[in-house]
Design a protein around this motif. Structure first.
Motif, PDB file in Angstrom:
ATOM      1  N   SER A  93     -41.897   3.971  20.572  1.00 32.60           N
ATOM      2  CA  SER A  93     -41.430   2.678  20.087  1.00 32.60           C
ATOM      3  C   SER A  93     -39.913   2.567  20.223  1.00 32.60           C
ATOM      4  O   SER A  93     -39.214   3.560  20.475  1.00 32.60           O
ATOM      5  CB  SER A  93     -41.814   2.497  18.621  1.00 32.60           C
ATOM      6  OG  SER A  93     -41.121   3.447  17.818  1.00 32.60           O
ATOM      7  N   VAL A  94     -39.399   1.360  20.033  1.00 32.71           N
ATOM      8  CA  VAL A  94     -37.951   1.161  20.032  1.00 32.71           C
ATOM      9  C   VAL A  94     -37.308   2.015  18.942  1.00 32.71           C
ATOM     10  O   VAL A  94     -36.273   2.656  19.169  1.00 32.71           O
ATOM     11  CB  VAL A  94     -37.606  -0.322  19.805  1.00 32.71           C
ATOM     12  CG1 VAL A  94     -36.097  -0.506  19.690  1.00 32.71           C
ATOM     13  CG2 VAL A  94     -38.147  -1.184  20.931  1.00 32.71           C
ATOM     14  N   SER A 133     -34.885  -7.506  26.334  1.00 38.16           N
ATOM     15  CA  SER A 133     -35.735  -6.346  26.586  1.00 38.16           C
ATOM     16  C   SER A 133     -34.858  -5.152  26.942  1.00 38.16           C
ATOM     17  O   SER A 133     -33.910  -5.270  27.723  1.00 38.16           O
ATOM     18  CB  SER A 133     -36.685  -6.620  27.754  1.00 38.16           C
ATOM     19  OG  SER A 133     -37.544  -7.698  27.499  1.00 38.16           O
ATOM     20  N   ASN A 192     -39.394   6.240  27.926  1.00 42.70           N
ATOM     21  CA  ASN A 192     -40.397   5.291  28.408  1.00 42.70           C
ATOM     22  C   ASN A 192     -40.253   5.053  29.907  1.00 42.70           C
ATOM     23  O   ASN A 192     -41.246   4.971  30.637  1.00 42.70           O
ATOM     24  CB  ASN A 192     -40.276   3.963  27.653  1.00 42.70           C
ATOM     25  CG  ASN A 192     -40.854   4.034  26.259  1.00 42.70           C
ATOM     26  OD1 ASN A 192     -41.638   4.922  25.945  1.00 42.70           O
ATOM     27  ND2 ASN A 192     -40.463   3.107  25.395  1.00 42.70           N
ATOM     28  N   VAL A 194     -35.240  -0.603  27.580  1.00 42.24           N
ATOM     29  CA  VAL A 194     -36.237   0.436  27.824  1.00 42.24           C
ATOM     30  C   VAL A 194     -35.655   1.782  27.405  1.00 42.24           C
ATOM     31  O   VAL A 194     -34.549   2.148  27.807  1.00 42.24           O
ATOM     32  CB  VAL A 194     -36.703   0.469  29.299  1.00 42.24           C
ATOM     33  CG1 VAL A 194     -35.559   0.767  30.264  1.00 42.24           C
ATOM     34  CG2 VAL A 194     -37.841   1.452  29.480  1.00 42.24           C
ATOM     35  N   ALA A 195     -36.389   2.481  26.560  1.00 47.31           N
ATOM     36  CA  ALA A 195     -35.984   3.824  26.154  1.00 47.31           C
ATOM     37  C   ALA A 195     -36.059   4.743  27.361  1.00 47.31           C
ATOM     38  O   ALA A 195     -36.946   4.612  28.214  1.00 47.31           O
ATOM     39  CB  ALA A 195     -36.892   4.337  25.039  1.00 47.31           C
ATOM     40  N   PRO A 245     -45.887   1.989  26.986  1.00 46.55           N
ATOM     41  CA  PRO A 245     -44.705   2.758  26.590  1.00 46.55           C
ATOM     42  C   PRO A 245     -45.093   3.773  25.520  1.00 46.55           C
ATOM     43  O   PRO A 245     -45.635   3.398  24.479  1.00 46.55           O
ATOM     44  CB  PRO A 245     -43.765   1.682  26.028  1.00 46.55           C
ATOM     45  CG  PRO A 245     -44.222   0.398  26.656  1.00 46.55           C
ATOM     46  CD  PRO A 245     -45.704   0.528  26.800  1.00 46.55           C
ATOM     47  N   ASP A 295     -39.756  -1.629  26.900  1.00 46.39           N
ATOM     48  CA  ASP A 295     -40.381  -1.042  25.716  1.00 46.39           C
ATOM     49  C   ASP A 295     -41.568  -1.862  25.215  1.00 46.39           C
ATOM     50  O   ASP A 295     -42.299  -1.411  24.332  1.00 46.39           O
ATOM     51  CB  ASP A 295     -39.361  -0.928  24.580  1.00 46.39           C
ATOM     52  CG  ASP A 295     -38.322   0.160  24.828  1.00 46.39           C
ATOM     53  OD1 ASP A 295     -38.639   1.135  25.528  1.00 46.39           O
ATOM     54  OD2 ASP A 295     -37.198   0.031  24.311  1.00 46.39           O
ATOM     55  N   GLY A 341     -37.208   5.512  20.089  1.00 44.45           N
ATOM     56  CA  GLY A 341     -36.238   5.648  21.167  1.00 44.45           C
ATOM     57  C   GLY A 341     -34.815   5.691  20.646  1.00 44.45           C
ATOM     58  O   GLY A 341     -33.992   6.495  21.106  1.00 44.45           O
TER      59      GLY A 341
END
Length: 326
Positions: A300-301, A202, A208, A204-205, A297, A231, A304
Motif C-alpha cells: 500500500s501507499v 498517482s 511496486n 508508485v512505490a 501492487p 500504487d 511504501g
C-alpha cells in the motif's frame, strides 16, 4: 532464465537488481560504468550508453533485457541543447542496444519509460491510460516517446518482444529530487501552505514498480504491450503531505492558502512549474496490468512510505563495491 539489466546503480536499478538476485530461477547479469560486485551474477563494464557502445559480449546468451539506464529528467538542465543530449542516450543509445540485443537472440526487451510520454497533467478523475495518444511536453518525455517508437518498429522488424512500462513519480528508500525535498520540509516542521489542495496524483512505490517489472519478465501476455505503473491509490498533495508526516511520526504544519494565490506567488518568484506540479492532477490507470497480467501492487501507499524511513530499507539495495567479476 538469463536476465540482463542496465542502470543497476540507479535508484530503481539497485532495488531491481537486489530482487532479481533473490529469484532462484533467474540468472542476473548487469552493465555498469564503474566496477561493482554482484553476488552470483556477471558484471560487464561499459563506457557509456550511446550508439557507439558494443554490447556483443554482454548480450551473449541473454533471454530478457531490462533497460533501466537513461539520462534522467533534470529540472535545471544547463546544457545548450537538452533534447540533443537526451536523444544521444535515451533514443540513439537505447535503439542501438535493442538492435544488438535482437541480433544476439534476446527474446524480450523491457523498457522503463516515463508517464511524461502521456503528458504532464490530467483532468481530475480522467487518468492517463496506456492507449492514450502520447503528448510529451518536455525534452525528457519526448526522448522517451521517440525511444518507444523506435523499439516498436524494431520489434516489427526483428520479432523481439518489447514491453514498455511508463512510471509516474517513484518513491522509496534513497529517493531524490522533489520528493526528497518534500520529505526535508516535513522533517524540519516548516509551515507548508498546501493545506487545502484538491488535486489527485498517482505515485508508485519503488517495490511496486519492481514487482511489475518482474511480472513482465516472462508473462506471455506482456509481449509487445505498454503498461502504466502505479500504487492504485491516488492522493491529493495535502493527503500526501499528511501521509509522509505520519510515516515519519510527525505532525505536518499545513496552512490553507487558496490555490490561485499559491500559483500567483510562485509565478512571481519563478517557481510556476513547481506550483503546477503541486497543485495539478496526474493520475494513471493501472487496470491494463491488472487485467492482462493479473498484477496487483503488493504494498500500500502507507507501507511504501513507511519503507522510505525504515532502517532496514535504508540499508538494503544494490551497493557498489570495488571489485569486478566478469
Amino acid at each position: 532464465m538469463n536476465v540482463f539489466l542496465t542502470g543497476v546503480t540507479g535508484f530503481l536499478g539497485s532495488r531491481l537488481a537486489e530482487t532479481l538476485q533473490s529469484k532462484a530461477d533467474l540468472n542476473l547479469s548487469v552493465a555498469v560504468r564503474q566496477p561493482v560486485q554482484v553476488c552470483g551474477g556477471r558484471v560487464f563494464e561499459v563506457q557509456g550508453l550511446d550508439i557507439s557502445t558494443n554490447w556483443s559480449s554482454a548480450l551473449a546468451g541473454q533471454k530478457v533485457l531490462i533497460h533501466a539506464a537513461a539520462r534522467a529528467h533534470i529540472m535545471k538542465d544547463e546544457v545548450t541543447d537538452p533534447l540533443a543530449e537526451y536523444r544521444k542516450v535515451n533514443v540513439e543509445g537505447t535503439i542501438s542496444l535493442a538492435r544488438q540485443a535482437a541480433a544476439a537472440g534476446v527474446k524480450r526487451f523491457i523498457f522503463i519509460s516515463s508517464i511524461k510520454v502521456n503528458g504532464e497533467q490530467t483532468q481530475c478523475g480522467k487518468p492517463f491510460t496506456a492507449e492514450d495518444i502520447p503528448a510529451p511536453e518536455d525534452a525528457y518525455g519526448l526522448s522517451k516517446w521517440e525511444a518507444e517508437q523506435g523499439l516498436r518498429q524494431l520489434a516489427i522488424e526483428t520479432g523481439m518482444e518489447v514491453v514498455i512500462i511508463r512510471s509516474p513519480l517513484v518513491y522509496g528508500p534513497g529517493v531524490k529530487g522533489n520528493f526528497a525535498s518534500l520529505i526535508k520540509i516535513v522533517a524540519k516542521g516548516l509551515p507548508i501552505p498546501l493545506g487545502s489542495v484538491h488535486n489527485q496524483r498517482s505515485l508508485v512505490a519503488l517495490d511496486n514498480l519492481v514487482d511489475l517489472i518482474i511480472a513482465c519478465v516472462d508473462h506471455p501476455a506482456a509481449a509487445d504491450q505498454v503498461f502504466l505503473a502505479g500504487d492504485g491509490h491516488d492522493m491529493s498533495t495535502t493527503e500526501l503531505l499528511r501521509a509522509v508526516a505520519n510515516a515519519m511520526d510527525k505532525s505536518p504544519r499545513l496552512i490553507s492558502v487558496p490555490e490561485l494565490l499559491i500559483l500567483l506567488i510562485a509565478t512571481i518568484i519563478g517557481k510556476k512549474a513547481i506550483a503546477q506540479r503541486l497543485l495539478g492532477s496526474l493520475q494513471v490507470d493501472i487496470s491494463k496490468a491488472r487485467n492482462l497480467l493479473g498484477w496487483e501492487p503488493p504494498i500500500s501507499v502507507e507501507e511504501g512510505l513507511a519503507r522510505c524511513f525504515s532502517e532496514s530499507s535504508l540499508r538494503s539495495g544494490f551497493s557498489p563495491k570495488t571489485s569486478l567479476h566478469r
